[in-house]
Design an enzyme around this catalytic site. Structure first.
Site, short mmCIF file in Angstrom:
data_model
loop_
_atom_site.label_atom_id
_atom_site.label_comp_id
_atom_site.label_asym_id
_atom_site.label_seq_id
_atom_site.Cartn_x
_atom_site.Cartn_y
_atom_site.Cartn_z
N TYR A 59 -4.97 -41.24 -29.29
CA TYR A 59 -3.89 -42.08 -28.76
C TYR A 59 -4.45 -43.46 -28.42
O TYR A 59 -5.37 -43.58 -27.60
CB TYR A 59 -3.22 -41.45 -27.53
CG TYR A 59 -2.53 -40.12 -27.80
CD1 TYR A 59 -2.17 -39.72 -29.09
CD2 TYR A 59 -2.21 -39.25 -26.76
CE1 TYR A 59 -1.52 -38.50 -29.33
CE2 TYR A 59 -1.56 -38.04 -26.98
CZ TYR A 59 -1.24 -37.67 -28.28
OH TYR A 59 -0.62 -36.47 -28.51
N1 LIG Z 1 0.19 -32.14 -30.29
C1 LIG Z 1 0.85 -32.99 -31.02
O1 LIG Z 1 0.75 -33.01 -32.24
C2 LIG Z 1 1.77 -33.98 -30.35
C3 LIG Z 1 2.70 -34.73 -31.10
C4 LIG Z 1 3.53 -35.60 -30.43
C5 LIG Z 1 3.45 -35.73 -29.04
N2 LIG Z 1 2.53 -35.01 -28.34
C6 LIG Z 1 2.45 -35.08 -26.86
O2 LIG Z 1 3.77 -34.95 -26.34
C7 LIG Z 1 4.07 -36.05 -25.51
C8 LIG Z 1 5.53 -36.37 -25.62
O3 LIG Z 1 5.86 -36.70 -26.95
P1 LIG Z 1 7.00 -37.71 -27.32
O4 LIG Z 1 6.79 -39.01 -26.63
O5 LIG Z 1 7.14 -37.71 -28.79
O6 LIG Z 1 8.21 -36.92 -26.68
P2 LIG Z 1 9.62 -36.94 -26.11
O7 LIG Z 1 9.47 -36.73 -24.66
O8 LIG Z 1 10.37 -35.97 -26.95
O9 LIG Z 1 10.25 -38.37 -26.43
C9 LIG Z 1 9.93 -39.54 -25.78
C10 LIG Z 1 11.08 -40.50 -25.99
O10 LIG Z 1 12.20 -40.07 -25.20
C11 LIG Z 1 12.65 -41.13 -24.40
N3 LIG Z 1 13.06 -40.64 -23.09
C12 LIG Z 1 12.33 -39.88 -22.24
N4 LIG Z 1 13.05 -39.61 -21.12
C13 LIG Z 1 14.24 -40.24 -21.27
C14 LIG Z 1 15.38 -40.37 -20.44
N5 LIG Z 1 15.43 -39.79 -19.25
N6 LIG Z 1 16.42 -41.10 -20.90
C15 LIG Z 1 16.37 -41.69 -22.12
N7 LIG Z 1 15.31 -41.62 -22.94
C16 LIG Z 1 14.24 -40.90 -22.51
C17 LIG Z 1 11.46 -42.04 -24.23
O11 LIG Z 1 11.91 -43.35 -24.00
P3 LIG Z 1 11.32 -44.21 -22.78
O12 LIG Z 1 9.92 -44.52 -23.16
O13 LIG Z 1 12.23 -45.38 -22.70
O14 LIG Z 1 11.41 -43.32 -21.58
C18 LIG Z 1 10.74 -41.91 -25.57
O15 LIG Z 1 11.25 -42.80 -26.51
C19 LIG Z 1 3.12 -37.16 -25.96
O16 LIG Z 1 2.90 -38.13 -24.97
C20 LIG Z 1 1.89 -36.38 -26.30
O17 LIG Z 1 1.16 -36.13 -25.12
C21 LIG Z 1 1.70 -34.13 -28.97
#
Ligand SMILES: NC(=O)c1ccc[n+]([C@@H]2O[C@H](COP(=O)([O-])OP(=O)(O)OC[C@H]3O[C@@H](n4cnc5c(N)ncnc54)[C@H](OP(=O)(O)O)[C@@H]3O)[C@@H](O)[C@H]2O)c1
Length: 325
Positions: A59
């Site tokens: 990251y």
């Molecule tokens: N192991 C793997 O292969 C893998 C892959 C992907 C991710 N990950 C892990 O999973 C974590 C989360 O992944 P992700 O960021 O893809 O997941 P997510 O939580 O599904 O999506 C994040 C998105 O949702 C929005 N969001 C979150 N809360 C919100 C709310 N209350 N209202 C409106 N929009 C909201 C965020 O916008 P805002 O920023 O505006 O809040 C952001 O654009 C990563 O940080 C990482 O640690 C792991």
């Protein structure tokens, strides 16, 4: 904050894990927060009782680990820190990726250095490595545990047959076994319910869903996905089948229930996950303190009835597997 025991580790973690993919440097992805803004979010998470943080060596090319480590300085013991290795860190060095002993030992040292820590609570393999026998990987991870550099080990997206093979190999060889599975799981992508979650339940493996809001696709109406900086630049959503099968209708039902309950769509999508028996702690990704607080409120005060859950789940149809590559 509600806490749960992480798989067979005995470690208590908050039911919300803060995903740290959004901290580091906007040079990596335009929606990533710069260090000071990331610090504010991690500090607010700690205030809210969140003690579980997930990052990875890749990251922001390691900057996410650096941000997390700096904020946790002086309060390391209170936090449960998870990071990962596998993806190639230097395009000119093929051994900076994969799961060979050489890659694991080097990448683990680099992660510890960036985090400024002596020990990582949960060291995860980010993917399966077809080029390294799993026994070799497990021996290297087991040695890291014995050296005290790692407390527990976890895995991330792979086929259930591969994960079963890994668990079997560790038992056969008397090596540390994977305590967690970090997999792709949300209301719009539920293929993990077929094989992976029953396997994890039987093996006492903690489940930590990534992209619990489908990278934001479940947090707003599907036709408004591209209205945020991340939505506009999100390279993975087009690859994931969120709008295939019954996904669009799922999204519309999330909108409908959010209006009925007087809460946000993200809170309905998270409340659904909190109610899944298989799920220990979704890894929530956000760049906003307000959205982090939404997640905590969803855990503490959004209650879905059995008929709400059935209504949300009904339109889903099997889709192609996604998230292993
Ligand atoms: N192991 C793997 O292969 C893998 C892959 C992907 C991710 N990950 C892990 O999973 C974590 C989360 O992944 P992700 O960021 O893809 O997941 P997510 O939580 O599904 O999506 C994040 C998105 O949702 C929005 N969001 C979150 N809360 C919100 C709310 N209350 N209202 C409106 N929009 C909201 C965020 O916008 P805002 O920023 O505006 O809040 C952001 O654009 C990563 O940080 C990482 O640690 C792991």
């Amino acid at each position: 904050m509600e806490y749960t025991t992480l798989g067979g580790t005995g470690v208590e973690v908050s039911r919300i894990c803060l995903g740290c993919m959004s901290f580091g440097s906007s040079d990596w992805r335009p929606w990533v927060l710069e260090p000071e803004e990331g610090r504010e979010l991690v500090e607010r998470a700690l205030d809210l009782g969140i003690n579980f943080f997930d990052t990875a060596n890749m990251y922001s090319g390691g900057e996410s680990e650096r941000v997390l480590g700096e904020v946790l300085e002086g309060q390391r013991d209170e936090a449960v820190v998870a990071t990962k290795c596998y993806f190639q860190m230097d395009e000119d060095d093929p051994n900076s990726g994969g799961l060979s002993r050489k890659a694991i030992e080097q990448e683990l040292e680099n992660s510890l250095d960036r985090l400024g820590m002596d020990t990582i609570d949960l060291y995860q393999i980010h993917r399966w490595d077809d080029d390294t026998p799993i026994e070799e990987t497990l021996r290297a991870l087991d040695d890291a545990v014995r050296r005290g550099q790692v407390r527990s080990i976890g895995a991330s997206s792979m086929w259930a047959h591969q994960f079963a093979e890994a668990l079997h190999a560790s038992d056969r060889l008397g090596l540390e076994r994977f305590a967690t599975m970090q997999d792709h799981y949300n209301l719009a992508y539920r293929e993990e319910e077929r094989e992976m979650h029953p396997l994890c339940e039987r093996e006492d493996v903690g489940v930590l869903p990534w992209s619990p809001l489908a990278r934001g696709w479940l947090a707003r109406p599907h036709d408004e996905f591209e209205t945020t900086t991340r939505g506009e630049n999100e390279e993975f959503v087009p690859q994931h089948p969120y709008d295939e099968g019954g996904g669009v209708e799922v999204n519309e039902r999330v909108q409908e229930l959010a209006a009925d309950h007087g809460v946000k769509m993200a809170q309905i999508a998270l409340a659904w996950l909190f109610e899944r028996d298989a799920v220990d702690a979704p890894i929530v990704g956000t760049t906003s303190v307000e959205h982090l607080e939404d997640a905590v409120e969803a855990l503490e005060s959004v209650d879905l009835s059995a008929s709400d859950v059935a209504y949300l789940e009904e339109p889903y149809e099997p889709v192609r597997v996604s998230g292993h590559d």
